[in-house]
Scaffold this motif. Structure first.
Motif, PDB file in Angstrom:
ATOM      1  N   UNK A  78      76.346  39.615  26.759  1.00  0.00           N
ATOM      2  CA  UNK A  78      76.493  38.157  26.816  1.00  0.00           C
ATOM      3  C   UNK A  78      76.070  37.626  28.184  1.00  0.00           C
ATOM      4  N   UNK A  79      76.404  38.377  29.217  1.00  0.00           N
ATOM      5  CA  UNK A  79      76.041  37.957  30.570  1.00  0.00           C
ATOM      6  C   UNK A  79      74.524  37.847  30.717  1.00  0.00           C
ATOM      7  N   UNK A  80      73.808  38.787  30.121  1.00  0.00           N
ATOM      8  CA  UNK A  80      72.348  38.777  30.215  1.00  0.00           C
ATOM      9  C   UNK A  80      71.730  37.680  29.352  1.00  0.00           C
ATOM     10  N   UNK A  81      72.403  37.360  28.230  1.00  0.00           N
ATOM     11  CA  UNK A  81      71.871  36.345  27.317  1.00  0.00           C
ATOM     12  C   UNK A  81      72.165  34.928  27.786  1.00  0.00           C
ATOM     13  N   UNK A  82      73.212  34.770  28.598  1.00  0.00           N
ATOM     14  CA  UNK A  82      73.613  33.443  29.050  1.00  0.00           C
ATOM     15  C   UNK A  82      72.591  32.881  30.032  1.00  0.00           C
ATOM     16  N   UNK A  83      72.260  31.601  29.866  1.00  0.00           N
ATOM     17  CA  UNK A  83      71.243  30.972  30.707  1.00  0.00           C
ATOM     18  C   UNK A  83      71.827  30.305  31.955  1.00  0.00           C
TER      19      UNK A  83
END
Length: 483
Positions: free
Chosen positions: A101-106
């Motif tokens: 989720x951290x990587x997907x969050x903009x």
């Protein structure tokens, strides 16, 4: 038409709305919360499960997500939402999922790496999330033994209970720490808070890039009163299905809105020689996590009605079990899907059309879960195992599992259900319009605080995460409002 004015309007009183209200009230904001369902105490229907299903669950917990096969899903429809009627399991999302989720969050990927745990800490303390070990539970012991025989990893399942004196699968003695026992009970003590139950939001009125008012309908006995609610700020906490549907009904629609995920789940019924007494015991306090993040096993809620539905799936092969309910245990296989469903609005229809089509990999994981769990149950001494597959003959030994029909031939007969829905307003669906912190780019005074804003399927019970993210969304919005 009656008119009401407030500073903050929250639509929905479930875990998301309740968590957001706590943040707003702590910041000395005036809050009006409206809820479509009625205001019941946790033990209102202790002696009448049928009334509970009809009054506290939307569509009596039998809402369909159409597909091949269709998936039955359940949503709460009462003050406090599903927390008034669920098992109260409080779990944190695995670090592996939080990292993704951290990587997907903009915008705020760092939140999922650190700050979310501060919100988890607060929620767990508030709800008294803990492991109960006050008496032996055969339903739970069986699951632990299955894991032990296979050296499988297990996770403990803390529950939101305090002073629980009953041993029913779902606490009905008032010990369940639901929203009406915690966040909303505190909110009602604040003069800046008002709750209107039996009040359904019909439409949001917009002007340019701002929400101005909500047209609502309040049910009073057998009559309905129209209400127009004006506000400065709007928080949508109507749930994964109804938050995007209300936006669509109000003319706010864009690509990706309403794409959602759920946890497809299939039950497994097992008969043992021993008396399990599953209907008289709390839910198993562990889940088997050996096959995570994609597959998970756990103990299922049991009652005469649920056992009856399980038996009716293949009555000719299961009718003999009707006299052996004390020897039955009920478990589930749940998957973290790759597939996404769709919430749609059609002209002249006032209800959402919900569809969900599983991918080949999802069916493969469901089938793998069924086989692995059933092997474990037979190793433990199960006399027969019956998966929730229509007209299935059942398995009476481990050898029968080798004769299992290919999943592509029987997947239409899978009897799937879910009580975990999320991500219908996820930034993944449309990075341009659905922003982090539950913000919608086109409406500057609106934010979302419910399961619809989760990035994607968490693979575990989502209540604690919905509450954590909703607190975060409310705090972020307040920072913007306060400059």
């Amino acid at each position: 038409m009656k008119k009401i004015e407030t500073e903050f309007l929250i639509i929905g009183s479930g875990p998301g709305g309740a968590a957001a209200s706590e943040r707003l009230l702590n910041s000395k904001k005036e809050v009006l919360m409206i809820e479509e369902g009625s205001d019941f105490s946790c033990n209102s229907f202790k002696l009448n499960p049928t009334d509970e299903m009809l009054n506290m669950w939307k569509d009596a917990a039998l809402s369909p997500a159409f597909g091949i096969p269709s998936i039955t899903y359940a949503e709460g429809k009462c003050v406090g939402g599903g927390t008034e009627i669920n098992s109260g399991i409080i779990q944190r999302v695995p670090e592996e999922v939080l990292n993704s989720w951290s990587k997907l969050s903009k915008i705020d990927g760092e939140y999922y790496l650190k700050a979310i745990h501060e919100d988890y800490d607060f929620i767990e303390k508030k709800l008294n999330a803990s492991i109960l070990q006050d008496r032996r539970n055969m339903h739970s012991e069986m699951l632990k033994k299955v894991a032990g025989l296979n050296s499988w990893k297990i996770d403990s399942l803390p529950r939101a209970l305090k002073g629980c004196t009953c041993y029913e699968p779902l606490c009905n003695c008032g010990g369940r720490q639901s929203m009406t026992k915690t966040f909303l009970e505190d909110a009602k003590k604040d003069n800046a808070f008002k709750l209107e139950s039996n009040t359904k939001a019909i439409k949001i009125n917009f002007k340019k890039n701002k929400a101005l008012s909500v047209l609502a309908e309040k049910k009073i006995n057998n009559t309905k009163e129209k209400i127009e609610i004006h506000f400065k700020h709007l928080c949508l906490s109507a749930g994964t299905i109804n938050t995007p549907f209300l936006m669509m009904k109000s003319g706010l629609n864009f690509k990706g809105l309403g794409n959602f995920q759920l946890h497809p789940t299939i039950r497994v019924l097992a008969r043992f020689k021993e008396n399990i007494e599953a209907m008289k015991e709390r839910l198993p306090d562990v889940a088997i996590t050996e096959f995570m993040p994609h597959i998970r096993f756990g103990g299922s809620v049991v009652s005469p009605a649920i056992f009856g539905m399980n038996l009716s799936e293949s009555w000719e092969k299961r009718s003999h079990l009707a006299n052996k309910l004390n020897n039955l245990a009920s478990y589930y296989v749940m998957i973290k899907p790759l597939s996404w469903g769709k919430i749609s609005k059609f002209a002249f229809i006032n209800s959402p059309f919900v569809s969900y089509r599983l991918k080949k990999e999802d069916f493969s994981n469901l089938n793998k879960g069924l086989i692995e769990l059933s092997k474990g149950l037979f190793e433990l001494g199960a006399l027969e195992v019956h998966p929730s597959i229509k007209n299935h003959e059942g398995w009476f030994s481990r050898k029968d599992l080798d004769k299992n029909e290919p999943v592509n031939k029987i997947r239409k007969k899978f009897n799937l259900m879910s009580i975990h829905l999320f991500s219908s307003c996820s930034p993944l669906n449309n990075f341009e319009n659905l922003l982090d912190f539950g913000r919608v780019k086109k409406v500057k005074n609106l934010f979302i605080a419910d399961g619809s804003t989760l990035i994607n399927a968490p693979g575990v019970n989502p209540q604690a995460t919905i509450m954590a993210v909703s607190r975060r969304n409310a705090e972020s919005y307040l920072e913007k409002v306060n400059g």
